[in-house]
Design a protein around this motif. Structure first.
Motif, PDB file in Angstrom:
ATOM      1  N   SER A  36       0.835  -1.342   0.118  1.00 34.05           N
ATOM      2  CA  SER A  36      -0.192   0.011   0.128  1.00 34.05           C
ATOM      3  C   SER A  36       0.935   1.260   0.053  1.00 34.05           C
ATOM      4  CB  SER A  36      -1.006  -0.097   1.321  1.00 34.05           C
ATOM      5  OG  SER A  36      -0.315   0.050   2.432  1.00 34.05           O
ATOM      6  N   TYR A  37       0.301   2.380  -0.529  1.00 38.22           N
ATOM      7  CA  TYR A  37       0.870   3.746  -0.414  1.00 38.22           C
ATOM      8  C   TYR A  37      -0.368   4.609  -0.107  1.00 38.22           C
ATOM      9  CZ  TYR A  37       4.542   7.069  -0.799  1.00 38.22           C
ATOM     10  OH  TYR A  37       5.488   8.103  -0.683  1.00 38.22           O
ATOM     11  N   ARG A  38      -0.555   4.878   0.981  1.00 38.96           N
ATOM     12  CA  ARG A  38      -1.600   5.610   1.290  1.00 38.96           C
ATOM     13  C   ARG A  38      -1.493   6.918   1.479  1.00 38.96           C
ATOM     14  NH1 ARG A  38      -4.734   1.730   4.797  1.00 38.96           N
ATOM     15  NH2 ARG A  38      -3.364  -0.093   5.379  1.00 38.96           N
ATOM     16  N   TYR A  39      -2.642   7.760   1.342  1.00 42.04           N
ATOM     17  CA  TYR A  39      -2.597   9.080   1.414  1.00 42.04           C
ATOM     18  C   TYR A  39      -2.337   9.633   2.761  1.00 42.04           C
ATOM     19  CZ  TYR A  39      -4.587  13.809   2.173  1.00 42.04           C
ATOM     20  OH  TYR A  39      -5.138  15.118   2.797  1.00 42.04           O
ATOM     21  N   GLU A  40      -1.353  10.290   3.116  1.00 42.55           N
ATOM     22  CA  GLU A  40      -0.862  10.597   4.599  1.00 42.55           C
ATOM     23  C   GLU A  40      -1.496  11.904   5.078  1.00 42.55           C
ATOM     24  OE1 GLU A  40       0.698   8.828   6.482  1.00 42.55           O
ATOM     25  OE2 GLU A  40       1.468   7.317   5.169  1.00 42.55           O
ATOM     26  N   GLY A  41      -2.456  12.618   4.393  1.00 42.85           N
ATOM     27  CA  GLY A  41      -2.685  13.956   4.774  1.00 42.85           C
ATOM     28  C   GLY A  41      -3.804  13.792   5.872  1.00 42.85           C
ATOM     29  N   ALA A  42      -4.500  14.714   6.342  1.00 44.80           N
ATOM     30  CA  ALA A  42      -5.549  14.799   7.385  1.00 44.80           C
ATOM     31  C   ALA A  42      -6.922  14.989   6.727  1.00 44.80           C
ATOM     32  CB  ALA A  42      -5.473  15.903   8.418  1.00 44.80           C
ATOM     33  N   GLU A  43      -7.004  15.146   5.429  1.00 45.29           N
ATOM     34  CA  GLU A  43      -8.490  15.349   4.936  1.00 45.29           C
ATOM     35  C   GLU A  43      -9.246  14.159   4.853  1.00 45.29           C
ATOM     36  OE1 GLU A  43     -10.230  16.499   0.454  1.00 45.29           O
ATOM     37  OE2 GLU A  43      -8.434  17.160   0.984  1.00 45.29           O
ATOM     38  N   VAL A  44     -10.431  14.337   5.344  1.00 44.84           N
ATOM     39  CA  VAL A  44     -11.388  13.142   5.526  1.00 44.84           C
ATOM     40  C   VAL A  44     -12.715  13.458   4.800  1.00 44.84           C
ATOM     41  CG1 VAL A  44     -12.670  11.776   7.288  1.00 44.84           C
ATOM     42  CG2 VAL A  44     -10.366  12.394   7.608  1.00 44.84           C
ATOM     43  N   ASN A  45     -13.127  12.322   4.163  1.00 49.95           N
ATOM     44  CA  ASN A  45     -14.548  12.374   3.646  1.00 49.95           C
ATOM     45  C   ASN A  45     -15.541  11.548   4.498  1.00 49.95           C
ATOM     46  OD1 ASN A  45     -16.866  11.719   2.041  1.00 49.95           O
ATOM     47  ND2 ASN A  45     -15.549  11.871   0.092  1.00 49.95           N
ATOM     48  N   MET A  46     -16.228  12.376   5.058  1.00 45.61           N
ATOM     49  CA  MET A  46     -17.313  11.674   6.180  1.00 45.61           C
ATOM     50  C   MET A  46     -18.301  10.832   5.451  1.00 45.61           C
ATOM     51  SD  MET A  46     -15.927  12.543   8.947  1.00 45.61           S
ATOM     52  CE  MET A  46     -17.298  11.623   9.739  1.00 45.61           C
ATOM     53  N   THR A  47     -18.968  11.279   4.217  1.00 45.73           N
ATOM     54  CA  THR A  47     -19.655  10.577   3.647  1.00 45.73           C
ATOM     55  C   THR A  47     -19.163   9.213   3.123  1.00 45.73           C
ATOM     56  OG1 THR A  47     -20.783  12.593   2.662  1.00 45.73           O
ATOM     57  CG2 THR A  47     -21.269  10.500   1.426  1.00 45.73           C
ATOM     58  N   LEU A  48     -18.044   9.098   2.910  1.00 44.15           N
ATOM     59  CA  LEU A  48     -17.305   7.865   2.674  1.00 44.15           C
ATOM     60  C   LEU A  48     -17.137   7.206   3.743  1.00 44.15           C
ATOM     61  CD1 LEU A  48     -15.941   5.989   0.318  1.00 44.15           C
ATOM     62  CD2 LEU A  48     -13.836   7.300   1.029  1.00 44.15           C
ATOM     63  N   ALA A  49     -16.779   7.611   4.789  1.00 50.46           N
ATOM     64  CA  ALA A  49     -16.532   6.979   6.146  1.00 50.46           C
ATOM     65  C   ALA A  49     -17.833   6.416   6.579  1.00 50.46           C
ATOM     66  CB  ALA A  49     -16.193   8.120   7.153  1.00 50.46           C
ATOM     67  N   ALA A  76     -20.377   5.427   4.581  1.00 47.70           N
ATOM     68  CA  ALA A  76     -20.798   4.273   3.663  1.00 47.70           C
ATOM     69  C   ALA A  76     -19.982   3.000   3.989  1.00 47.70           C
ATOM     70  CB  ALA A  76     -20.583   4.790   2.467  1.00 47.70           C
ATOM     71  N   GLU A  77     -18.335   3.294   4.346  1.00 45.29           N
ATOM     72  CA  GLU A  77     -17.739   2.247   4.470  1.00 45.29           C
ATOM     73  C   GLU A  77     -17.661   1.573   5.775  1.00 45.29           C
ATOM     74  OE1 GLU A  77     -14.365   2.791   1.161  1.00 45.29           O
ATOM     75  OE2 GLU A  77     -13.694   3.633   2.929  1.00 45.29           O
ATOM     76  N   ALA A  78     -18.259   2.291   6.973  1.00 44.51           N
ATOM     77  CA  ALA A  78     -18.502   1.912   8.133  1.00 44.51           C
ATOM     78  C   ALA A  78     -19.549   0.898   8.133  1.00 44.51           C
ATOM     79  CB  ALA A  78     -18.894   2.976   9.146  1.00 44.51           C
ATOM     80  N   LYS A  79     -20.519   1.267   7.123  1.00 47.49           N
ATOM     81  CA  LYS A  79     -21.588   0.098   7.024  1.00 47.49           C
ATOM     82  C   LYS A  79     -21.359  -1.110   6.424  1.00 47.49           C
ATOM     83  CE  LYS A  79     -26.227   0.115   4.843  1.00 47.49           C
ATOM     84  NZ  LYS A  79     -27.239   0.684   3.875  1.00 47.49           N
ATOM     85  N   THR A  80     -20.382  -0.787   5.493  1.00 49.26           N
ATOM     86  CA  THR A  80     -19.879  -1.980   4.454  1.00 49.26           C
ATOM     87  C   THR A  80     -18.996  -2.809   5.728  1.00 49.26           C
ATOM     88  OG1 THR A  80     -19.776  -0.804   2.505  1.00 49.26           O
ATOM     89  CG2 THR A  80     -18.324  -2.622   2.822  1.00 49.26           C
ATOM     90  N   LEU A  81     -18.397  -2.211   6.157  1.00 44.24           N
ATOM     91  CA  LEU A  81     -17.651  -3.195   7.283  1.00 44.24           C
ATOM     92  C   LEU A  81     -18.328  -3.816   8.159  1.00 44.24           C
ATOM     93  CD1 LEU A  81     -14.607  -0.769   8.090  1.00 44.24           C
ATOM     94  CD2 LEU A  81     -14.220  -2.783   7.040  1.00 44.24           C
ATOM     95  N   ALA A  97      -6.236   8.609   8.496  1.00 41.25           N
ATOM     96  CA  ALA A  97      -7.137   9.689   9.143  1.00 41.25           C
ATOM     97  C   ALA A  97      -8.696   9.227   8.712  1.00 41.25           C
ATOM     98  CB  ALA A  97      -6.929  10.965   8.474  1.00 41.25           C
ATOM     99  N   GLN A  98      -8.636   8.696   7.263  1.00 39.16           N
ATOM    100  CA  GLN A  98      -9.833   8.365   6.870  1.00 39.16           C
ATOM    101  C   GLN A  98     -10.332   7.083   7.694  1.00 39.16           C
ATOM    102  OE1 GLN A  98     -11.742   9.917   4.371  1.00 39.16           O
ATOM    103  NE2 GLN A  98     -13.396   8.378   4.740  1.00 39.16           N
ATOM    104  N   LEU A  99      -9.596   6.180   8.021  1.00 37.27           N
ATOM    105  CA  LEU A  99     -10.046   4.940   8.834  1.00 37.27           C
ATOM    106  C   LEU A  99     -10.176   5.482  10.031  1.00 37.27           C
ATOM    107  CD1 LEU A  99      -7.216   2.393   7.591  1.00 37.27           C
ATOM    108  CD2 LEU A  99      -9.619   2.080   7.156  1.00 37.27           C
ATOM    109  N   ASN A 100      -9.841   6.288  10.811  1.00 37.94           N
ATOM    110  CA  ASN A 100     -10.090   6.406  12.084  1.00 37.94           C
ATOM    111  C   ASN A 100     -11.469   7.166  11.991  1.00 37.94           C
ATOM    112  OD1 ASN A 100      -8.469   6.409  14.333  1.00 37.94           O
ATOM    113  ND2 ASN A 100      -6.845   7.541  13.346  1.00 37.94           N
ATOM    114  N   ALA A 101     -11.677   7.905  11.203  1.00 37.44           N
ATOM    115  CA  ALA A 101     -13.133   8.492  10.918  1.00 37.44           C
ATOM    116  C   ALA A 101     -14.221   7.393  10.623  1.00 37.44           C
ATOM    117  CB  ALA A 101     -13.273   9.530   9.336  1.00 37.44           C
ATOM    118  N   THR A 102     -13.869   6.471   9.767  1.00 33.68           N
ATOM    119  CA  THR A 102     -14.827   5.368   9.510  1.00 33.68           C
ATOM    120  C   THR A 102     -14.825   4.477  10.912  1.00 33.68           C
ATOM    121  OG1 THR A 102     -13.783   5.180   7.067  1.00 33.68           O
ATOM    122  CG2 THR A 102     -14.836   3.095   8.085  1.00 33.68           C
TER     123      THR A 102
END
Length: 259
Positions: free
Chosen positions: A98-111, A113-118, A142-147
């Motif tokens: 993996s080569y993840r994005y390292e920034g702090a930006e988060v997409n709450m809509t995606l979080a 949706a993906e929390a529901k998927t998980l 950061a995105q995973l933390n939001a999810t």
């Protein structure tokens, strides 16, 4: 000195040499060596590859893959595919590439949706589903933390608690370790240290690995977490469980990390 005492003395001399050897290496080369060693004696309870893949930044992981290729004339991916099988390979291969994005930006809509998927995959016990693995191995921390935060608030249980449906399942344990490593590494490494010291007979391999790999990264946080969790300082635990030059080198590195 008794025969058993001589043997113990020799063991601690070897351990001291091991600490010095690992500490003097470049971090990427150190991780490459640890990865190679663990692949040669692979078993499903081993967490070293998860630590390397999940507790390092994307750039650090890239450097590990480069160091592995330079040292062993093979790719880390190639050796993981050769030595690891089943669900573990399905999880580890995308983690180490993996080569993840390292920034702090988060997409709450995606979080959301993906929390529901998980939740759907975990509730349905399809823990090896490609969507679950895709989310864990591609999204930024950061995105995973939001999810995971949304998962907890929406479904009333932390994701790692839901992944304890079968505490004896090594694959579920690996998933929990990956999540903890990515979202709260100091808690993950505190537990590794606690188990390495508090069990009957010290797990010197784990103790050495954590101290040498985290001393210059987040040892201060790990020591604070250790004290919070155990009401006992980590350095005192090391003093009580080791001896000789091995003890002194460990204490020096713990002090290096806390300075």
């Amino acid at each position: 000195m008794t025969w058993s005492g001589k043997v113990r003395c020799l063991i601690f001399i070897f351990l001291a040499q091991r600490v010095v050897f690992l500490w003097t290496l470049d971090p990427a080369e150190r991780d490459a060596i640890l990865a190679c060693e663990t692949l040669k004696k692979w078993n499903t309870s081993n967490r070293i590859l998860i630590e390397i893949a999940c507790a390092r930044s994307s750039h650090e992981l890239f450097l590990v893959r480069q160091a592995y290729h330079a040292r062993y004339k093979k790719s880390l991916e190639e050796d993981v595919a050769a030595h690891v099988t089943g669900n573990f390979r399905k999880l580890l291969l995308p983690l180490i590439t993996s080569y993840r994005y390292e920034g702090a930006e988060v997409n709450m809509t995606l979080a959301k949706a993906e929390a529901k998927t998980l939740h759907e995959k975990i509730e349905g016990k399809t823990h090896n589903h490609e969507e679950l693995i895709r989310i864990l191995t591609t999204r930024s921390k950061a995105q995973l933390n939001a999810t995971f935060n949304h998962y907890n608030s929406e479904f009333g249980t932390p994701i790692n608690k839901d992944l304890k449906s079968d505490p004896k399942d090594d694959y579920l344990s690996a998933l929990r370790a990956a999540i903890k490593c990515m979202t709260c590494p100091e808690k993950y490494f505190e537990k590794v240290l606690r188990l390495s010291i508090n069990k009957l007979g010290t797990d010197e391999e784990a103790l050495t690995r954590v101290v040498t790999t985290r001393a210059a990264v987040d040892m201060k946080l790990i020591m604070e977490e250790y004290y919070r969790r155990n009401s006992f300082p980590l350095d005192q635990a090391i003093i009580g469980d080791t001896s000789g030059d091995y003890k002194e080198f460990l204490l020096a590195l713990v002090g290096h990390g806390s300075s």
